[in-house]
Write a protein that holds these residues in place. Structure first.
Motif, short mmCIF file in Angstrom:
data_model
loop_
_atom_site.label_atom_id
_atom_site.label_comp_id
_atom_site.label_asym_id
_atom_site.label_seq_id
_atom_site.Cartn_x
_atom_site.Cartn_y
_atom_site.Cartn_z
N MET A 154 -107.73 -43.92 -53.09
CA MET A 154 -109.06 -44.47 -52.90
C MET A 154 -109.99 -44.05 -54.03
SD MET A 154 -111.47 -44.53 -49.53
CE MET A 154 -111.90 -42.80 -49.51
N GLU A 476 -114.50 -45.34 -42.23
CA GLU A 476 -113.04 -45.43 -42.30
C GLU A 476 -112.38 -44.75 -41.10
OE1 GLU A 476 -111.86 -47.40 -44.24
OE2 GLU A 476 -113.21 -47.56 -45.95
N ARG A 477 -113.14 -44.42 -40.07
CA ARG A 477 -112.58 -43.84 -38.85
C ARG A 477 -112.52 -44.93 -37.79
NH1 ARG A 477 -110.35 -39.97 -41.62
NH2 ARG A 477 -111.73 -38.28 -42.24
N GLN A 528 -115.77 -48.18 -35.56
CA GLN A 528 -115.75 -48.03 -37.02
C GLN A 528 -117.02 -48.63 -37.62
OE1 GLN A 528 -112.59 -50.13 -38.96
NE2 GLN A 528 -113.18 -49.49 -41.01
N VAL A 544 -114.62 -53.36 -47.34
CA VAL A 544 -113.87 -52.16 -47.00
C VAL A 544 -114.36 -50.96 -47.80
CG1 VAL A 544 -111.56 -51.12 -46.95
CG2 VAL A 544 -111.86 -53.52 -46.36
N VAL A 611 -107.52 -43.86 -40.67
CA VAL A 611 -108.05 -44.94 -41.51
C VAL A 611 -107.43 -46.25 -41.05
CG1 VAL A 611 -108.41 -43.49 -43.57
CG2 VAL A 611 -106.24 -44.70 -43.28
N LEU A 615 -107.51 -50.55 -45.48
CA LEU A 615 -107.89 -49.69 -46.60
C LEU A 615 -106.70 -49.49 -47.53
CD1 LEU A 615 -109.86 -47.81 -48.08
CD2 LEU A 615 -109.10 -45.97 -46.56
#
Length: 662
Positions: A154, A476-477, A528, A544, A611, A615
């Motif tokens: 990332m 991202e959770r 999220q 994203v 995640v 992603l």
């Protein structure tokens, strides 16, 4: 033999190319199954036939771009122990040029390894006298912070999209040692300094002497070998008494013979305050965008008003709520313990989990002694190497990598792997503990029932008072509800929160939903948060990653054109938060058609993922560390999905029976 013995002794001593890419939600390069394996490649190929390089699949074949050597973006209870990756030079030397083709070390590399700990001792060394703290840390989120291939890809992607102007902004929270040493953000973890690859390792907290506050990980660590002073909540009286009572066998003098020990413990009260955590757990981007707000959340919470600290909830005997602290010796000097005192827990449970080879993580001293990280990656534990079932049936001409040709070594490796899985399972139970102490789920409540339709609801609650849930990198959770209604024969009448073939929920970021192959989940309950970015020519879109999309090139991160103090948010991006503040709840409502074949069973599961798989799709182009394919990464992410709470309701005629399950 002499070479191998020296390597073992050293191990114990140390104890850009940017591709243009369509947004996945804008027609995209990827059609169909994003993670479908290519039939023409030996490895997985997310890009398949739609590869930008037309046949040269960026992630296909047997050699991952970022494989073992750094690749395309190469820049210049006993719980656990650790193997640091091979050391890297702190300057701009090309690691690939200095590394020998074989596993043999050059004299220069051996000499360098002998002095690796002159600046930053490895956690392996600290674990010699602090086994309890080391065992907790070695399987922790902090120990995994730099190892994570998802995080590494990332931050490489963001740098690729911004012509590297993002610099070390992300990585400096994940490896303070690496950034203090001037390591490149792009190199593989296999080529980093041993302590750098350990992420938030011992010296990151205990060689910090200044109260930096909210600086997004930009800290200067004090250097020195094992005998240099360390910083902690207490003074050095116990240490000095231990040295004085050793009869000369312990010495803080690096030039004297005897067992080396810290030259002092200096009181650093800030290490016990919540502000110490805020150094990394509040992240504001260059343009004022508030990416992570765990510490800001905490400062406004009831817990902060009551005087409860981050440490009180996250360093006690129970993960995620105020609890007692353990009590015992802080160190074992040889076989002699220091006097009993309050002990803080160094595990720090969180939502992340390991998806890498178990020979590499958790950190394990015995694994370090047995093989290098690169050799561990060649140990096929899934095939059963080192088990009686495999070894008794393996043909005589079975070809093993050179390091694993000896059957005794394979059995030794298997014993370590088995222990690693036990440790990972322990970590999983603690992860469930912290999630259950943050999230609550009510029973299912029927709001309307007819012969042909059922309506019901349930509440998701934040049952703690320290901060919002989810917190941290909440964009991202993935915390969501899986809900299904079945008839008497088990036929599914309604389903929400199920996964597409890639492992994503059926929201707008699902490739299958985007391509029209699966319907949008209109009843989905998902906590999220979402990034909303503004285009240069006006308009907003959900993305994203936080890097702005535009029909015009944006080759670097541009400063905001207006003051965020006046507007309250940066002009280019914002975040639509779906989190719950302390004590808050949100009601999820559902409806299902019935078919007359009752009784009916309603199942609801509150689930968590570290995640979303989308992603993985967004960051795939730069490759993943340790030679992992996107399919490997996605499978690991989905395998770690966890059910926090489960509720069941049986509906039949005029009777409603509740059943709660943990």
């Amino acid at each position: 033999m002499i070479q191998k013995g020296l390597i073992a002794a050293v191990a114990m001593l140390t104890c850009s190319v940017v591709w243009a890419q369509d947004d996945l939600l804008d027609g995209g390069l990827l059609e169909g199954d994003l993670l479908e394996a290519s039939s023409e490649q030996d490895d997985d190929a997310l890009l398949g036939d739609d590869s930008l390089l037309e046949g040269d699949d960026l992630l296909g074949g047997s050699d991952d771009l970022l494989g073992d050597s750094g690749g395309l973006l190469d820049g210049d209870s006993d719980l656990l122990s650790g193997e640091p990756p091979a050391a890297a030079e702190a300057d701009t030397t090309d690691v690939a040029k200095t590394e020998p083709e074989s596993d043999e070390l050059t004299p220069d590399q051996i000499h360098r390894l002998l002095f690796e700990e002159e600046e930053y001792p490895s956690a392996n060394t600290c674990g010699t006298c602090h086994p309890v703290q080391f065992e907790q840390w070695a399987v922790s989120q902090h120990a995994y912070a730099q190892i994570s291939p998802v995080y590494m890809a990332m931050q490489r992607t963001i740098n690729a999209q911004t012509s590297s102007t993002n610099g070390d902004f992300c990585i400096r929270c994940h490896t303070q040692i690496g950034m203090n040493k001037g390591e490149s953000p792009f190199i593989s973890n296999l080529d980093r300094h041993p302590a750098s690859s350990e992420g938030i390792t011992c010296v990151v907290c205990h060689r910090l002497s200044q109260p930096y506050g909210k600086v997004s990980g930009r800290v200067a660590l004090e250097t020195g070998d094992l005998t240099a002073p360390v910083y902690g909540p207490t003074d050095g009286q116990v240490l000095q008494a231990t040295i004085d009572g050793s009869g000369g066998t312990l010495t803080p003098d690096p030039d004297k013979s005897g067992r080396k020990i810290h030259g002092g413990v200096r009181t650093f009260e800030y290490i016990g305050e919540s502000g110490f955590c805020g150094v990394c757990h509040d992240v504001n981007l260059f343009n004022g965008f508030r990416l992570e707000e765990a510490f800001s959340d905490y400062k406004q919470s009831p817990a902060a008003a009551e005087g409860t600290s981050c440490q009180d909830c996250h360093m006690g005997t129970v993960q995620g709520k105020v609890s007692d602290y353990a009590y015992g010796p802080a160190a074992m000097i040889g076989s002699k313990p220091t006097p009993d005192r309050k002990l803080t827990n160094h595990f720090f449970a969180g939502p992340d989990y390991s998806i890498v080879h178990p020979g590499i993580f958790p950190h394990n001293i015995e694994a370090t002694k047995l093989a290098t990280p690169r050799d561990w990656l060649k140990f096929d534990h899934e095939a059963g190497w080192g088990t009686d079932a495999f070894e008794d049936s393996a043909p005589d001409d079975y070809e093993f990598p050179e390091r694993w040709r000896a059957i005794d070594d394979r059995y030794d490796a298997r014993a370590i792997i088995d222990e690693q899985f036990e440790r990972l399972e322990w970590a999983r139970t603690k992860r469930l503990e912290v999630l259950r102490n943050g999230f609550g789920l009510s029973e299912v409540s029927v709001t309307r029932q007819t012969d042909r339709q059922l309506k019901f609801e349930l509440d998701v609650k934040n049952i703690m008072n320290g901060h919002s849930v989810p917190t941290g990198f909440d964009a991202e959770r993935v915390i969501w509800l899986y809900v299904a209604v079945k008839d008497a024969d088990g036929k599914i009448l309604m389903e929400s929160g199920d996964l597409d073939p890639n492992g994503d929920v059926r929201d707008s970021h699902s490739i299958y939903v985007h391509n029209g192959e699966l319907p949008l989940d209109t009843q989905l309950f998902n906590m999220q948060s979402k990034f909303i970015t503004r285009n240069v020519r006006g308009g907003e879109r959900e993305q994203v990653l936080t890097v702005n999309y535009s029909v015009d090139p944006l080759p670097f991160i541009r400063p905001s054109t207006s003051s965020t103090i006046l507007t309250g948010q940066p002009a280019g991006a914002r975040k639509h938060r779906h989190v719950l503040s302390p004590g808050a709840k949100r009601t999820a409502t559902y409806r299902s058609e019935l078919n007359g074949n009752g009784p009916y069973t309603v199942t609801a599961e509150l689930k968590a993922a570290m995640v979303p798989v989308n992603l993985v799709a967004e960051i795939q182009h730069v490759g993943f560390d340790y030679g992992m394919s996107p399919r490997d990464v996605a499978d690991g992410v989905v395998a770690g999905h966890m059910v926090i709470w489960e509720r069941k309701l049986e509906v039949g005629g005029a009777t409603v029976a509740q059943a709660g399950h943990e």
